[in-house]
Design a protein around this motif. Structure first.
Motif, PDB file in Angstrom:
ATOM      1  N   ASN A 132     -22.978  -0.058  28.846  1.00  9.91           N
ATOM      2  CA  ASN A 132     -24.282  -0.073  28.160  1.00  9.91           C
ATOM      3  C   ASN A 132     -24.218  -1.062  27.009  1.00  9.91           C
ATOM      4  O   ASN A 132     -23.286  -1.039  26.227  1.00  9.91           O
ATOM      5  CB  ASN A 132     -24.575   1.298  27.542  1.00  9.91           C
ATOM      6  CG  ASN A 132     -24.968   2.301  28.572  1.00  9.91           C
ATOM      7  OD1 ASN A 132     -24.828   2.050  29.762  1.00  9.91           O
ATOM      8  ND2 ASN A 132     -25.442   3.437  28.120  1.00  9.91           N
ATOM      9  N   PRO A 186     -25.187  -5.019  16.610  1.00 12.37           N
ATOM     10  CA  PRO A 186     -25.473  -4.367  17.886  1.00 12.37           C
ATOM     11  C   PRO A 186     -24.369  -4.641  18.904  1.00 12.37           C
ATOM     12  O   PRO A 186     -23.633  -5.609  18.792  1.00 12.37           O
ATOM     13  CB  PRO A 186     -26.790  -5.002  18.317  1.00 12.37           C
ATOM     14  CG  PRO A 186     -26.884  -6.260  17.566  1.00 12.37           C
ATOM     15  CD  PRO A 186     -26.089  -6.118  16.324  1.00 12.37           C
ATOM     16  N   ARG A 187     -24.286  -3.732  19.856  1.00 13.10           N
ATOM     17  CA  ARG A 187     -23.308  -3.886  20.926  1.00 13.10           C
ATOM     18  C   ARG A 187     -23.866  -4.862  21.946  1.00 13.10           C
ATOM     19  O   ARG A 187     -24.985  -4.698  22.428  1.00 13.10           O
ATOM     20  CB  ARG A 187     -23.105  -2.512  21.549  1.00 13.10           C
ATOM     21  CG  ARG A 187     -22.029  -2.440  22.560  1.00 13.10           C
ATOM     22  CD  ARG A 187     -21.939  -1.018  23.109  1.00 13.10           C
ATOM     23  NE  ARG A 187     -20.995  -1.043  24.200  1.00 13.10           N
ATOM     24  CZ  ARG A 187     -19.689  -0.990  24.021  1.00 13.10           C
ATOM     25  NH1 ARG A 187     -19.201  -0.861  22.825  1.00 13.10           N
ATOM     26  NH2 ARG A 187     -18.883  -1.054  25.053  1.00 13.10           N
ATOM     27  N   VAL A 188     -23.096  -5.884  22.256  1.00 13.88           N
ATOM     28  CA  VAL A 188     -23.579  -6.950  23.135  1.00 13.88           C
ATOM     29  C   VAL A 188     -22.563  -7.188  24.232  1.00 13.88           C
ATOM     30  O   VAL A 188     -21.364  -7.258  23.967  1.00 13.88           O
ATOM     31  CB  VAL A 188     -23.753  -8.261  22.321  1.00 13.88           C
ATOM     32  CG1 VAL A 188     -24.168  -9.386  23.219  1.00 13.88           C
ATOM     33  CG2 VAL A 188     -24.757  -8.060  21.224  1.00 13.88           C
ATOM     34  N   ILE A 189     -23.037  -7.306  25.447  1.00 11.99           N
ATOM     35  CA  ILE A 189     -22.131  -7.715  26.525  1.00 11.99           C
ATOM     36  C   ILE A 189     -22.610  -9.064  27.034  1.00 11.99           C
ATOM     37  O   ILE A 189     -23.762  -9.195  27.457  1.00 11.99           O
ATOM     38  CB  ILE A 189     -22.118  -6.697  27.677  1.00 11.99           C
ATOM     39  CG1 ILE A 189     -21.603  -5.356  27.168  1.00 11.99           C
ATOM     40  CG2 ILE A 189     -21.245  -7.207  28.816  1.00 11.99           C
ATOM     41  CD1 ILE A 189     -21.565  -4.279  28.204  1.00 11.99           C
ATOM     42  N   ARG A 190     -21.784 -10.056  26.946  1.00 13.17           N
ATOM     43  CA  ARG A 190     -22.174 -11.384  27.406  1.00 13.17           C
ATOM     44  C   ARG A 190     -21.393 -11.727  28.655  1.00 13.17           C
ATOM     45  O   ARG A 190     -20.200 -11.497  28.725  1.00 13.17           O
ATOM     46  CB  ARG A 190     -21.888 -12.418  26.329  1.00 13.17           C
ATOM     47  CG  ARG A 190     -22.778 -12.245  25.125  1.00 13.17           C
ATOM     48  CD  ARG A 190     -22.742 -13.442  24.241  1.00 13.17           C
ATOM     49  NE  ARG A 190     -23.517 -13.201  23.029  1.00 13.17           N
ATOM     50  CZ  ARG A 190     -24.834 -13.312  22.952  1.00 13.17           C
ATOM     51  NH1 ARG A 190     -25.532 -13.661  24.006  1.00 13.17           N
ATOM     52  NH2 ARG A 190     -25.459 -13.062  21.818  1.00 13.17           N
ATOM     53  N   CYS A 207     -16.904 -11.453  22.505  1.00 14.94           N
ATOM     54  CA  CYS A 207     -16.833 -10.503  23.610  1.00 14.94           C
ATOM     55  C   CYS A 207     -15.469 -10.614  24.269  1.00 14.94           C
ATOM     56  O   CYS A 207     -14.934 -11.699  24.437  1.00 14.94           O
ATOM     57  CB  CYS A 207     -17.929 -10.767  24.629  1.00 14.94           C
ATOM     58  SG  CYS A 207     -19.540 -10.340  24.000  1.00 14.94           S
ATOM     59  N   ASP A 213     -15.300  -2.910  27.938  1.00 12.83           N
ATOM     60  CA  ASP A 213     -16.256  -3.056  29.035  1.00 12.83           C
ATOM     61  C   ASP A 213     -16.942  -4.412  28.956  1.00 12.83           C
ATOM     62  O   ASP A 213     -17.997  -4.607  29.532  1.00 12.83           O
ATOM     63  CB  ASP A 213     -17.265  -1.904  29.052  1.00 12.83           C
ATOM     64  CG  ASP A 213     -18.083  -1.832  27.774  1.00 12.83           C
ATOM     65  OD1 ASP A 213     -17.733  -2.541  26.810  1.00 12.83           O
ATOM     66  OD2 ASP A 213     -19.057  -1.065  27.731  1.00 12.83           O
ATOM     67  N   GLY A 214     -16.349  -5.325  28.220  1.00 12.03           N
ATOM     68  CA  GLY A 214     -16.906  -6.674  28.156  1.00 12.03           C
ATOM     69  C   GLY A 214     -17.772  -6.910  26.936  1.00 12.03           C
ATOM     70  O   GLY A 214     -18.344  -7.978  26.784  1.00 12.03           O
ATOM     71  N   ALA A 215     -17.861  -5.930  26.054  1.00  8.97           N
ATOM     72  CA  ALA A 215     -18.744  -6.059  24.897  1.00  8.97           C
ATOM     73  C   ALA A 215     -17.999  -6.655  23.701  1.00  8.97           C
ATOM     74  O   ALA A 215     -16.811  -6.951  23.778  1.00  8.97           O
ATOM     75  CB  ALA A 215     -19.312  -4.694  24.532  1.00  8.97           C
ATOM     76  N   ASN A 216     -18.714  -6.796  22.595  1.00 12.56           N
ATOM     77  CA  ASN A 216     -18.104  -7.306  21.368  1.00 12.56           C
ATOM     78  C   ASN A 216     -17.458  -6.197  20.545  1.00 12.56           C
ATOM     79  O   ASN A 216     -16.962  -6.428  19.464  1.00 12.56           O
ATOM     80  CB  ASN A 216     -19.137  -8.044  20.526  1.00 12.56           C
ATOM     81  CG  ASN A 216     -20.320  -7.165  20.185  1.00 12.56           C
ATOM     82  OD1 ASN A 216     -20.560  -6.149  20.843  1.00 12.56           O
ATOM     83  ND2 ASN A 216     -21.061  -7.540  19.168  1.00 12.56           N
ATOM     84  N   LYS A 217     -17.520  -4.958  21.072  1.00 14.59           N
ATOM     85  CA  LYS A 217     -16.843  -3.833  20.419  1.00 14.59           C
ATOM     86  C   LYS A 217     -15.965  -3.162  21.463  1.00 14.59           C
ATOM     87  O   LYS A 217     -16.318  -3.148  22.635  1.00 14.59           O
ATOM     88  CB  LYS A 217     -17.879  -2.815  19.934  1.00 14.59           C
ATOM     89  CG  LYS A 217     -18.930  -3.382  19.019  1.00 14.59           C
ATOM     90  CD  LYS A 217     -19.971  -2.332  18.702  1.00 14.59           C
ATOM     91  CE  LYS A 217     -21.024  -2.883  17.766  1.00 14.59           C
ATOM     92  NZ  LYS A 217     -22.006  -1.869  17.391  1.00 14.59           N
TER      93      LYS A 217
END
Lengths: 222, 384
Positions: A64, A204-208, B311, B335-339
């Motif tokens: 998410n 914010p949580r970002v998936i790139r 990321c 899971d590929g995120a920046n966190k």
């Protein structure tokens, strides 16, 4: 590592769901019912005499992102958007995982064991009879995730406060908590009340989708 | 009799907090886990990120990390020796240990600006190179000109000169602690034969580090699963025989001497090998200030790194370092995120304290003090 992988695959042909070697680390996926026989064999036949770590993971918010990045060029971002994306379907299917990290001092290798558990009643057999160190680790996983360990002699909370309600490391438990504690001068005692601070996300949580990583992107979730 | 430690009174939810912020912002939290061996905690954390990203720090950064890891080990063992001594009745050694700790914390300050919570290691290297000068004492109401001059003697040169001076002084200091304790009758009465753990039980209980080596198992990640440049350095691994408090004391004292030896080797290498200390990859490490002034792209990279972060590719890793207390590991799921999606901190003290009941069985209540001391307990890491 490759040879250990083959040996393990042969030995646990019936029990293994999957066996992957990623970034030099070996991960065995097994079913919850198989945990005791597999762990016994790993300890006695593969010399994994040490349970280094045991922890729970809650996969319900996996992947998410708080911010849809793909449409950025078309629409632009809104700075003040709600930060938390809702977690859906938390009560269906596999939600939790218990992860065991084993170490063999004799052969100098490590292996990771992963077991998926369903959301409704996350329950698994305790491995305290195999490694004594599992005792507190299982209490911790119970405390933070609400995972139950069948056969554990003393499954109490360990890290949270006496009388704490909920399992704080679940993804649907707010970071800010549910209650706050303060001294009430009128009643002359410490009281609990619903939390008054508003949660706030700075980043914010970002998936790139970064094409540099597309090849190495594994299937961690399973 | 039954001993049941109640922990969690220092639980801050570090792992949950780490899930809520970009990767780099949690480095500072790592300092606050085991707050007497700060940089080693950071090390495991940045190593996990590096493993996920598939990057490797420049060689000079690796040497600097090893230098500061070993300095941290000395800091930790000094704190342990002082506190353990104080717990079971040796007052003087506490004062001696803190005298040397002061110098090492000055090194921390010189390199990072903070005496304790350094936040010095970064994914891809370290924050900056070693400084060429040491801060000096000023004349004041309490220190006369002559005193200040004496205090500043070792601070005339660079940080490396200062550390080298320390390394030359330090073995003598360890001798001093040993004259106070090693053959001391009272010290031996309090520690010999107390809290004996057999090698089989030590493995079964999940012991690592000096707790495991004290029981006679030769296991050290720096040697067995070398990370950074430990495979190029020459050092010995002390091992105990009986597995009692006294053996663990001897192991830790010898480790201080070995760390001193490693520090000396790092200094010699660092003197003659200048170079970059952080990876040249603007997607992970910020560009230099100078570049930012006239390069638009560098400015954008800087902005992106400090607002959104970077990321990290999807996957999971476990990275462990030989922390002064044992194996300190970070299990990280991305899971590929920046966190990070999940960070689990494997604190060495956790299984050690869990063995309290077994180790204290059959002993007197006063021995519990010696046993807690020998475990080198720091609640910052146990409660997380």
């Amino acid at each position: 590592m490759e040879s250990l992988k083959q040996k393990l695959q042969q030995h646990f042909a019936d029990q293994l769901v999957e066996c992957e070697l990623n970034r030099g680390e070996l991960t065995l996926h097994i079913e919850a019912e198989q945990i005791i026989p597999v762990c016994k064999a790993l300890r006695d036949e593969f010399t994994f005499t040490q349970l280094i770590d045991l922890c729970g993971v809650d996969y319900s918010a996996y992947g998410n992102s708080g911010w849809e990045t793909k449409q950025a060029t078309e629409h632009g971002f809104s700075r003040a958007r709600e930060a938390f994306s809702q977690i859906d379907d938390v009560d269906e299917g596999f939600r939790y995982a218990v992860v065991y990290h084993l170490l063999s001092v004799q052969n100098n290798n490590r292996v990771r064991l992963k077991v998926d558990l369903i959301a409704e009643t996350p329950i698994i057999d305790s491995v305290t009879s195999i490694w004594h160190s599992a005792d507190w680790y299982e209490r911790e996983a119970f405390d933070l995730f609400g995972i139950l360990f069948k056969g554990h002699q003393d499954l109490r909370r360990i890290l949270t406060d006496y009388g704490f309600v909920g399992h704080p490391f679940r993804k649907d438990f707010p970071l800010i908590g549910n209650v706050e504690m303060l001294y009430d001068p009128e009643q002359k005692r410490v009281i609990y009340q619903p939390v008054s601070i508003e949660p706030r996300t700075l980043v914010p949580r970002v998936i790139r989708d970064d094409n540099r990583y597309l090849q190495s992107a594994g299937k961690a979730k399973k | 009799m039954h001993a049941d430690p109640h922990i969690g009174l220092l639980h801050r939810g570090t792992e949950k907090l780490a899930e809520s912020k970009p990767y780099n912002q949690s480095i500072g939290y790592m300092d606050r886990l085991d707050y007497v061996s700060m940089m080693c905690n950071e090390h495991a954390y940045v190593m996990a990120i590096e493993k996920l990203l598939g990057i490797e720090p420049p060689i000079r950064a690796q040497y600097i990390r090893v230098l500061f890891d070993e300095m941290t080990r000395v800091l930790n063992h000094l704190m342990w020796l002082g506190a353990h001594g104080l717990d079971i009745g040796a007052m003087t050694v506490f004062l001696y240990c803190f005298r040397e700790r002061e110098d090492l914390m000055d090194c921390y300050e010189a390199v990072s600006g903070a005496r304790l919570h350094a936040t010095y290691y970064r994914p891809g290297g370290v924050y900056r190179d070693l400084p060429n000068s040491m801060p000096q004492y000023q004349k004041s109401k309490w220190h006369s000109e002559a005193e200040v001059k004496k205090l500043n003697q070792s601070r005339e040169g660079s940080l490396l000169d200062f550390i080298e001076d320390f390394c030359q002084r330090f073995p003598k200091c360890v001798d001093e602690y040993e004259t106070l304790l090693t053959d001391n009758r009272i010290w031996k009465q309090r520690t010999v034969g107390i809290g004996v753990v057999s090698p089989e039980r030590a493995l079964q209980l999940g012991f690592t580090g000096p707790m495991l080596r004290g029981s006679g198992v030769e296991w050290d990640l720096r040697r067995k699963q070398p990370y950074e440049v430990y495979d190029r350095l020459d050092f010995d691994i002390p091992v105990g025989k009986e597995g009692d408090c006294y053996d663990r004391y001897l192991v830790r004292v010898e480790e201080m001497r070995q760390s001193n030896k490693i520090m000396q080797q790092c200094i010699d290498w660092l003197r003659v090998n200048p170079g970059p200390v952080i990876i040249d990859n603007v997607k992970v490490a910020p560009p230099s200030r100078a570049d930012m002034k006239d390069d638009m792209e560098a400015l954008i990279h800087h902005f992106k790194l400090f607002t959104e972060g970077y990321c990290v590719p999807e996957g999971e890793v476990y990275s462990a370092v030989e922390h002064p207390k044992g194996e300190f590991g970070i299990y990280m799921v991305s899971d590929g995120a920046n966190k990070p999606y999940r960070v689990k901190i494997r604190a060495p003290g956790f299984p050690h304290l869990a063995a309290m009941n077994e180790m204290a069985k059959g002993h007197l209540l006063a021995d519990v003090v010696a046993i807690i001391g020998t475990m080198d307990i720091v609640f910052g890491e146990i409660d997380r």
